[in-house]
Design a protein around this motif. Structure first.
Motif, mmCIF file in Angstrom:
data_model
loop_
_atom_site.group_PDB
_atom_site.id
_atom_site.type_symbol
_atom_site.label_atom_id
_atom_site.label_comp_id
_atom_site.label_asym_id
_atom_site.label_seq_id
_atom_site.Cartn_x
_atom_site.Cartn_y
_atom_site.Cartn_z
ATOM 1 N N CYS A 141 1.994 -2.366 95.405
ATOM 2 C CA CYS A 141 1.504 -1.230 94.617
ATOM 3 C C CYS A 141 1.639 -1.490 93.121
ATOM 4 C CB CYS A 141 2.279 0.030 94.968
ATOM 5 S SG CYS A 141 1.978 0.634 96.632
ATOM 6 N N TRP A 142 2.607 -2.335 92.764
ATOM 7 C CA TRP A 142 2.927 -2.477 91.345
ATOM 8 C C TRP A 142 2.534 -3.831 90.784
ATOM 9 C CZ3 TRP A 142 2.849 2.091 90.377
ATOM 10 C CH2 TRP A 142 3.668 3.060 90.949
ATOM 11 N N LYS A 143 1.578 -4.499 91.402
ATOM 12 C CA LYS A 143 1.088 -5.743 90.834
ATOM 13 C C LYS A 143 0.482 -5.491 89.464
ATOM 14 C CE LYS A 143 0.050 -8.580 94.899
ATOM 15 N NZ LYS A 143 -1.008 -9.295 95.650
ATOM 16 N N ASN A 144 0.694 -6.466 88.560
ATOM 17 C CA ASN A 144 0.108 -6.401 87.218
ATOM 18 C C ASN A 144 0.575 -5.157 86.463
ATOM 19 O OD1 ASN A 144 -1.536 -8.796 87.632
ATOM 20 N ND2 ASN A 144 -2.816 -7.503 88.950
ATOM 21 N N THR A 145 1.879 -4.902 86.470
ATOM 22 C CA THR A 145 2.420 -3.754 85.750
ATOM 23 C C THR A 145 3.732 -4.133 85.059
ATOM 24 O OG1 THR A 145 3.723 -2.919 87.632
ATOM 25 C CG2 THR A 145 1.462 -2.114 87.411
ATOM 26 N N VAL A 146 4.068 -3.359 84.032
ATOM 27 C CA VAL A 146 5.387 -3.417 83.401
ATOM 28 C C VAL A 146 6.006 -2.038 83.542
ATOM 29 C CG1 VAL A 146 6.695 -3.838 81.291
ATOM 30 C CG2 VAL A 146 4.617 -5.148 81.741
ATOM 31 N N CYS A 147 7.211 -1.986 84.100
ATOM 32 C CA CYS A 147 7.906 -0.714 84.297
ATOM 33 C C CYS A 147 9.174 -0.702 83.448
ATOM 34 C CB CYS A 147 8.263 -0.513 85.764
ATOM 35 S SG CYS A 147 9.079 1.070 86.097
ATOM 36 N N PHE A 148 9.379 0.383 82.710
ATOM 37 C CA PHE A 148 10.590 0.527 81.895
ATOM 38 C C PHE A 148 11.552 1.501 82.576
ATOM 39 C CE2 PHE A 148 7.943 -1.375 78.684
ATOM 40 C CZ PHE A 148 8.838 -2.041 77.859
ATOM 41 N N HIS A 149 12.832 1.109 82.583
ATOM 42 C CA HIS A 149 13.894 1.950 83.121
ATOM 43 C C HIS A 149 14.856 2.335 82.002
ATOM 44 C CE1 HIS A 149 12.707 1.005 87.240
ATOM 45 N NE2 HIS A 149 12.704 -0.279 86.922
ATOM 46 N N GLY A 199 24.989 -4.796 78.187
ATOM 47 C CA GLY A 199 23.681 -5.021 78.784
ATOM 48 C C GLY A 199 22.540 -4.281 78.110
ATOM 49 N N TYR A 200 22.841 -3.389 77.170
ATOM 50 C CA TYR A 200 21.816 -2.691 76.400
ATOM 51 C C TYR A 200 21.590 -3.449 75.084
ATOM 52 C CZ TYR A 200 22.824 1.258 79.526
ATOM 53 O OH TYR A 200 23.015 2.049 80.628
ATOM 54 N N HIS A 201 20.392 -3.299 74.526
ATOM 55 C CA HIS A 201 20.066 -3.958 73.265
ATOM 56 C C HIS A 201 19.711 -2.919 72.213
ATOM 57 C CE1 HIS A 201 19.573 -7.171 76.253
ATOM 58 N NE2 HIS A 201 19.945 -7.977 75.274
ATOM 59 N N PHE A 202 20.199 -3.162 70.985
ATOM 60 C CA PHE A 202 20.034 -2.184 69.914
ATOM 61 C C PHE A 202 19.536 -2.878 68.649
ATOM 62 C CE2 PHE A 202 23.348 -0.752 72.775
ATOM 63 C CZ PHE A 202 22.924 0.527 73.085
ATOM 64 N N PRO A 203 18.283 -2.614 68.250
ATOM 65 C CA PRO A 203 17.780 -3.196 67.003
ATOM 66 C C PRO A 203 18.504 -2.583 65.813
ATOM 67 C CG PRO A 203 16.225 -1.588 67.863
ATOM 68 C CD PRO A 203 17.300 -1.733 68.900
ATOM 69 N N VAL A 206 1.872 -13.533 81.874
ATOM 70 C CA VAL A 206 0.869 -13.299 82.912
ATOM 71 C C VAL A 206 0.441 -14.644 83.490
ATOM 72 C CG1 VAL A 206 -1.444 -12.429 83.405
ATOM 73 C CG2 VAL A 206 0.065 -11.164 81.853
ATOM 74 N N VAL A 207 0.581 -14.784 84.813
ATOM 75 C CA VAL A 207 0.250 -16.016 85.522
ATOM 76 C C VAL A 207 -0.857 -15.717 86.524
ATOM 77 C CG1 VAL A 207 1.114 -17.851 87.021
ATOM 78 C CG2 VAL A 207 2.590 -16.894 85.236
ATOM 79 N N SER A 208 -1.861 -16.556 86.559
ATOM 80 C CA SER A 208 -2.976 -16.355 87.481
ATOM 81 C C SER A 208 -2.503 -16.438 88.932
ATOM 82 C CB SER A 208 -4.054 -17.412 87.225
ATOM 83 O OG SER A 208 -5.121 -17.275 88.135
ATOM 84 N N GLY A 209 -2.898 -15.457 89.745
ATOM 85 C CA GLY A 209 -2.555 -15.444 91.149
ATOM 86 C C GLY A 209 -1.173 -14.939 91.469
ATOM 87 N N ASP A 210 -0.375 -14.612 90.456
ATOM 88 C CA ASP A 210 0.980 -14.104 90.683
ATOM 89 C C ASP A 210 0.963 -12.575 90.750
ATOM 90 O OD1 ASP A 210 3.677 -14.030 91.041
ATOM 91 O OD2 ASP A 210 4.182 -15.186 89.242
ATOM 92 N N SER A 211 2.103 -11.982 91.165
ATOM 93 C CA SER A 211 2.175 -10.515 91.235
ATOM 94 C C SER A 211 2.223 -9.891 89.851
ATOM 95 C CB SER A 211 3.409 -10.087 92.035
ATOM 96 O OG SER A 211 4.596 -10.517 91.388
ATOM 97 N N ASN A 212 2.786 -10.633 88.865
ATOM 98 C CA ASN A 212 2.853 -10.147 87.480
ATOM 99 C C ASN A 212 3.453 -8.739 87.407
ATOM 100 O OD1 ASN A 212 1.673 -12.481 86.245
ATOM 101 N ND2 ASN A 212 -0.310 -11.806 87.029
ATOM 102 N N CYS A 213 4.601 -8.591 88.039
ATOM 103 C CA CYS A 213 5.333 -7.316 88.025
ATOM 104 C C CYS A 213 6.598 -7.507 87.200
ATOM 105 C CB CYS A 213 5.672 -6.900 89.457
ATOM 106 S SG CYS A 213 6.539 -5.325 89.580
ATOM 107 N N PHE A 214 6.724 -6.761 86.099
ATOM 108 C CA PHE A 214 7.814 -6.979 85.149
ATOM 109 C C PHE A 214 8.573 -5.680 84.894
ATOM 110 C CE2 PHE A 214 4.221 -9.753 84.183
ATOM 111 C CZ PHE A 214 4.807 -10.999 84.351
ATOM 112 N N VAL A 215 9.824 -5.841 84.421
ATOM 113 C CA VAL A 215 10.694 -4.684 84.174
ATOM 114 C C VAL A 215 11.269 -4.791 82.762
ATOM 115 C CG1 VAL A 215 12.820 -3.499 84.830
ATOM 116 C CG2 VAL A 215 11.302 -4.403 86.597
ATOM 117 N N GLY A 216 11.227 -3.682 82.014
ATOM 118 C CA GLY A 216 11.862 -3.586 80.713
ATOM 119 C C GLY A 216 12.957 -2.530 80.745
ATOM 120 N N GLU A 217 13.976 -2.717 79.917
ATOM 121 C CA GLU A 217 15.104 -1.793 79.881
ATOM 122 C C GLU A 217 15.117 -1.019 78.564
ATOM 123 O OE1 GLU A 217 16.884 -1.215 82.421
ATOM 124 O OE2 GLU A 217 16.294 -2.915 83.697
#
Length: 317
Positions: free
Chosen positions: A38-46, A209-213, A151-162
């Motif tokens: 369901c989540w191919k080619n998406t970036v999800c932030f938590h 584990g958190y990042h702060f600019p 982004v890779v051709s033929g891959d699920s390309n499902c990524f997560v950002g925090e």
């Protein structure tokens, strides 16, 4: 040859069962991040807090900014209709990208630098003025996150950002030893607060584990007005994050006259062994008690409850 109604219904039921089973086998749950189909080619932030993803609880409005491998701004992206914390990237060519997410931005200021100079110059400028003294008004609680992906051709390309909590929240309760002199017209001014913040992770600090600019300037001031309620005042001020050498001062005013002297919170925080630069979530509760002789007793709330306060010393005299 006639087919009885009973046999006809039985046959239809059989085919419906097989069709439903096939659909269930080929489908996936939009509520489950493990269903990558369901989540191919998406970036999800938590936004992880206390072991739970609290993105939708704390972030009311989010904006996403896409940059290419060279840091050039490619435009804003919209979240998927079925998920307010997920962005579709299936239209992107093969390559490397960066996606910046900023939550609750509308009441905090404006964004600059990304259109002209790209990702390295992307920053927030706090420019929402409160009064003619140029005191900032309270903004919403700001959150930030960044995801680098390929982004890779033929891959699920499902990524997560925090996401990280990039604001500081200060609660101040003010009470008097005797009856307060005025019923309204009070304002609390917080001096030395941040006026800008980088939105690229090149120089971000990592805490648990958190990042702060980094916040780029601490030259601003913030004010909040309150009326007396049950002979006391309660303020809630939200600023950009504080740093080790950048802890604001505060002063209570009535109209154009100071009610207290300027209180240096940096000295008080050191006395209490509080270190904002090490805290992934900056939220503080202070109580100011104004005595009849002009002294100010400063205390902070204990973990056991709102009505439990620990003495933090006396200012003035």
């Amino acid at each position: 040859m006639k087919l009885s109604l009973k046999k006809y219904c039985r046959g239809v039921s059989k085919w419906l069962f097989l069709l439903t089973s096939l659909i269930l086998l080929l489908s996936c749950s939009l509520e489950d991040d493990r269903d990558e189909c369901c989540w191919k080619n998406t970036v999800c932030f938590h936004y992880m807090y206390a072991g739970n993803d609290c993105f939708q609880q704390y972030i009311h409005v989010a904006r996403w900014f896409l940059f290419d491998a060279d840091g050039n701004f490619m435009g804003e992206r919209d979240h998927m209709p079925c998920c307010p914390q997920r962005v579709y990237i299936g239209d992107l060519p093969v390559g490397e990208y960066s996606l910046v997410c900023v939550g609750n931005l509308d009441d905090c200021g404006s964004l600059e630098g990304h259109m002209e100079k790209g990702l390295d110059s992307f920053h927030l400028k706090v420019d929402d003025c409160y009064d003619k003294q140029n005191h900032f008004s309270n903004g919403d609680r700001l959150y930030w996150g960044m995801c680098h992906f390929k982004v890779v051709s033929g891959d699920s390309n499902c990524f997560v950002g925090e996401m990280s909590n990039v604001h500081c929240e200060l609660h101040v309760h003010v009470e008097w030893e005797l009856v307060p002199p005025f019923s309204d017209g009070y304002r609390l001014v917080l001096g030395g607060v941040g006026t800008g913040m980088e939105l690229c992770d090149n120089r971000a600090d990592s805490i648990d584990g958190y990042h702060f600019p980094p916040v780029t300037s601490f030259s601003g001031s913030m004010a909040e007005k309150k009326e007396l309620r049950r002979f006391s005042l309660n303020f809630n001020l939200v600023t950009l994050r504080w740093g080790k050498e950048h802890i604001p001062d505060l002063c209570l005013w009535h109209l154009d006259e100071p009610v207290t002297k300027v209180i240096e919170l940096e000295d008080i925080f050191r006395r209490w062994d509080w270190h904002p630069e090490h805290a992934p979530v900056q939220e503080y509760f202070l109580c100011l008690k104004i005595c009849q002789d002009g002294r100010i007793i400063v205390s902070h709330r204990l973990a056991s409850g709102v009505k439990d306060w620990e003495d933090g010393g006396v200012i003035g005299g």
